[in-house]
Design a protein around this motif. Structure first.
Motif, PDB file in Angstrom:
ATOM      1  N   SER A 174       0.829  -1.204   0.000  1.00 24.71           N
ATOM      2  CA  SER A 174       0.000   0.000   0.000  1.00 24.71           C
ATOM      3  C   SER A 174       0.866   1.258   0.000  1.00 24.71           C
ATOM      4  N   PHE A 175       2.000   1.209   0.695  1.00 24.88           N
ATOM      5  CA  PHE A 175       2.932   2.335   0.661  1.00 24.88           C
ATOM      6  C   PHE A 175       3.484   2.513  -0.746  1.00 24.88           C
ATOM      7  N   ASN A 176       3.926   1.422  -1.350  1.00 24.63           N
ATOM      8  CA  ASN A 176       4.495   1.467  -2.697  1.00 24.63           C
ATOM      9  C   ASN A 176       3.501   2.049  -3.696  1.00 24.63           C
ATOM     10  N   ASP A 177       2.252   1.584  -3.628  1.00 23.67           N
ATOM     11  CA  ASP A 177       1.247   1.987  -4.602  1.00 23.67           C
ATOM     12  C   ASP A 177       0.760   3.421  -4.420  1.00 23.67           C
ATOM     13  N   ALA A 178       1.126   4.054  -3.307  1.00 23.28           N
ATOM     14  CA  ALA A 178       0.706   5.435  -3.061  1.00 23.28           C
ATOM     15  C   ALA A 178       1.550   6.451  -3.829  1.00 23.28           C
ATOM     16  N   TRP A 179       2.650   6.014  -4.451  1.00 25.60           N
ATOM     17  CA  TRP A 179       3.577   6.933  -5.115  1.00 25.60           C
ATOM     18  C   TRP A 179       3.484   6.819  -6.622  1.00 25.60           C
ATOM     19  N   ASN A 180       3.759   7.942  -7.294  1.00 25.18           N
ATOM     20  CA  ASN A 180       3.742   7.969  -8.756  1.00 25.18           C
ATOM     21  C   ASN A 180       5.124   7.739  -9.360  1.00 25.18           C
ATOM     22  N   GLY A 181       6.149   7.739  -8.535  1.00 27.58           N
ATOM     23  CA  GLY A 181       7.504   7.544  -9.028  1.00 27.58           C
ATOM     24  C   GLY A 181       8.356   6.853  -7.990  1.00 27.58           C
ATOM     25  N   PRO A 182       9.568   6.453  -8.366  1.00 28.35           N
ATOM     26  CA  PRO A 182      10.410   5.646  -7.486  1.00 28.35           C
ATOM     27  C   PRO A 182      11.206   6.422  -6.449  1.00 28.35           C
ATOM     28  N   ARG A 183      11.202   7.718  -6.485  1.00 32.84           N
ATOM     29  CA  ARG A 183      12.092   8.507  -5.626  1.00 32.84           C
ATOM     30  C   ARG A 183      11.904   8.208  -4.131  1.00 32.84           C
ATOM     31  N   THR A 184      10.690   8.309  -3.639  1.00 35.02           N
ATOM     32  CA  THR A 184      10.433   8.071  -2.222  1.00 35.02           C
ATOM     33  C   THR A 184      10.604   6.606  -1.843  1.00 35.02           C
ATOM     34  N   PRO A 185      10.104   5.645  -2.623  1.00 36.90           N
ATOM     35  CA  PRO A 185      10.364   4.248  -2.274  1.00 36.90           C
ATOM     36  C   PRO A 185      11.863   3.915  -2.209  1.00 36.90           C
ATOM     37  N   LEU A 186      12.672   4.478  -3.098  1.00 31.55           N
ATOM     38  CA  LEU A 186      14.111   4.224  -3.055  1.00 31.55           C
ATOM     39  C   LEU A 186      14.743   4.844  -1.811  1.00 31.55           C
ATOM     40  N   ARG A 187      14.273   6.029  -1.437  1.00 33.65           N
ATOM     41  CA  ARG A 187      14.789   6.661  -0.217  1.00 33.65           C
ATOM     42  C   ARG A 187      14.456   5.831   1.018  1.00 33.65           C
ATOM     43  N   ILE A 188      13.244   5.308   1.055  1.00 36.81           N
ATOM     44  CA  ILE A 188      12.843   4.481   2.197  1.00 36.81           C
ATOM     45  C   ILE A 188      13.689   3.215   2.259  1.00 36.81           C
ATOM     46  N   LEU A 189      14.018   2.638   1.113  1.00 35.26           N
ATOM     47  CA  LEU A 189      14.892   1.469   1.119  1.00 35.26           C
ATOM     48  C   LEU A 189      16.262   1.826   1.690  1.00 35.26           C
ATOM     49  N   ASP A 190      16.799   2.982   1.321  1.00 34.21           N
ATOM     50  CA  ASP A 190      18.071   3.427   1.893  1.00 34.21           C
ATOM     51  C   ASP A 190      17.968   3.589   3.408  1.00 34.21           C
ATOM     52  N   GLN A 191      16.870   4.169   3.870  1.00 35.79           N
ATOM     53  CA  GLN A 191      16.678   4.349   5.308  1.00 35.79           C
ATOM     54  C   GLN A 191      16.537   2.997   6.005  1.00 35.79           C
ATOM     55  N   ALA A 192      15.900   2.048   5.344  1.00 33.41           N
ATOM     56  CA  ALA A 192      15.739   0.713   5.917  1.00 33.41           C
ATOM     57  C   ALA A 192      17.092  -0.002   5.998  1.00 33.41           C
ATOM     58  N   VAL A 193      17.968   0.214   5.013  1.00 34.09           N
ATOM     59  CA  VAL A 193      19.318  -0.362   5.070  1.00 34.09           C
ATOM     60  C   VAL A 193      20.054   0.154   6.307  1.00 34.09           C
ATOM     61  N   ALA A 194      19.999   1.465   6.514  1.00 38.34           N
ATOM     62  CA  ALA A 194      20.660   2.063   7.671  1.00 38.34           C
ATOM     63  C   ALA A 194      20.046   1.555   8.990  1.00 38.34           C
ATOM     64  N   LEU A 195      18.731   1.402   9.003  1.00 40.41           N
ATOM     65  CA  LEU A 195      18.051   0.905  10.196  1.00 40.41           C
ATOM     66  C   LEU A 195      18.448  -0.541  10.499  1.00 40.41           C
ATOM     67  N   ALA A 196      18.511  -1.368   9.480  1.00 45.02           N
ATOM     68  CA  ALA A 196      18.914  -2.779   9.674  1.00 45.02           C
ATOM     69  C   ALA A 196      20.359  -2.853  10.163  1.00 45.02           C
ATOM     70  N   ASP A 197      21.216  -2.019   9.608  1.00 41.23           N
ATOM     71  CA  ASP A 197      22.609  -1.987  10.070  1.00 41.23           C
ATOM     72  C   ASP A 197      22.689  -1.558  11.547  1.00 41.23           C
ATOM     73  N   ALA A 198      21.901  -0.549  11.907  1.00 41.63           N
ATOM     74  CA  ALA A 198      21.913  -0.058  13.280  1.00 41.63           C
ATOM     75  C   ALA A 198      21.394  -1.116  14.254  1.00 41.63           C
ATOM     76  N   ARG A 199      20.424  -1.895  13.814  1.00 37.94           N
ATOM     77  CA  ARG A 199      19.872  -2.945  14.673  1.00 37.94           C
ATOM     78  C   ARG A 199      20.760  -4.184  14.726  1.00 37.94           C
ATOM     79  N   GLY A 200      21.643  -4.319  13.762  1.00 34.29           N
ATOM     80  CA  GLY A 200      22.506  -5.500  13.721  1.00 34.29           C
ATOM     81  C   GLY A 200      21.795  -6.754  13.274  1.00 34.29           C
ATOM     82  N   CYS A 201      20.735  -6.585  12.469  1.00 29.26           N
ATOM     83  CA  CYS A 201      20.001  -7.776  12.020  1.00 29.26           C
ATOM     84  C   CYS A 201      20.234  -8.071  10.546  1.00 29.26           C
TER      85      CYS A 201
END
Length: 143
Positions: free
Chosen positions: A116-143
């Motif tokens: 539902s988050f993905n489908d709310a956007w008309n372009g890839p800019r925000t979904p790609l940014r969220i993926l980058d933020q998720a990478v940093a979050l996963a690294d911070a959590r050590g998972c």
């Protein structure tokens, strides 16, 4: 008003006619990616690596909405995570959990799911940014 604009245009041409113009060679132009990011890091956690790979898939193959993978091979966020997981459902579930947490941290608890988050956007800019933020979050959590 038109007469004034015409007069100003003529004055501009007269005042700037003496300025030499050097042609720009396209080979001299330096280009950089619009969304620069670091290359793969050896010390990334498994979930962070998977999310980073999903980001690379979206950049390489394209982003889409309303379907997991379209006829051109473009993928949605969940489709990219699933492809990057390569059948490891446990790792995929962990990555989706981190991605969902990154989405809710940025956009609130009212977002029900990754699709539902993905489908709310008309372009890839925000979904790609969220993926980058998720990478940093996963690294911070050590998972």
């Amino acid at each position: 008003m038109t007469a004034r604009l015409n007069e100003a245009a003529v004055a501009y041409e007269v005042n700037t006619h003496h300025i030499p113009l050097d042609r720009v060679q396209l080979d001299d132009v330096v280009t950089v990616p619009l969304t620069p990011h670091l290359g793969p890091q050896a010390d990334r956690t498994p979930v962070a690596s998977l999310l980073h790979h999903a980001h690379q898939l979206l950049e390489a193959e394209g982003w889409c909405r309303n379907v997991m993978i379209d006829t051109d091979g473009s993928r949605c966020l969940l489709g990219a995570v699933r492809a990057a997981a390569a059948g490891n459902r446990s790792l995929e579930a962990s990555a989706v959990d981190v991605l969902m947490d990154a989405i809710r941290r940025r956009f609130g608890d009212h977002v029900p799911s990754v699709p539902s988050f993905n489908d709310a956007w008309n372009g890839p800019r925000t979904p790609l940014r969220i993926l980058d933020q998720a990478v940093a979050l996963a690294d911070a959590r050590g998972c």
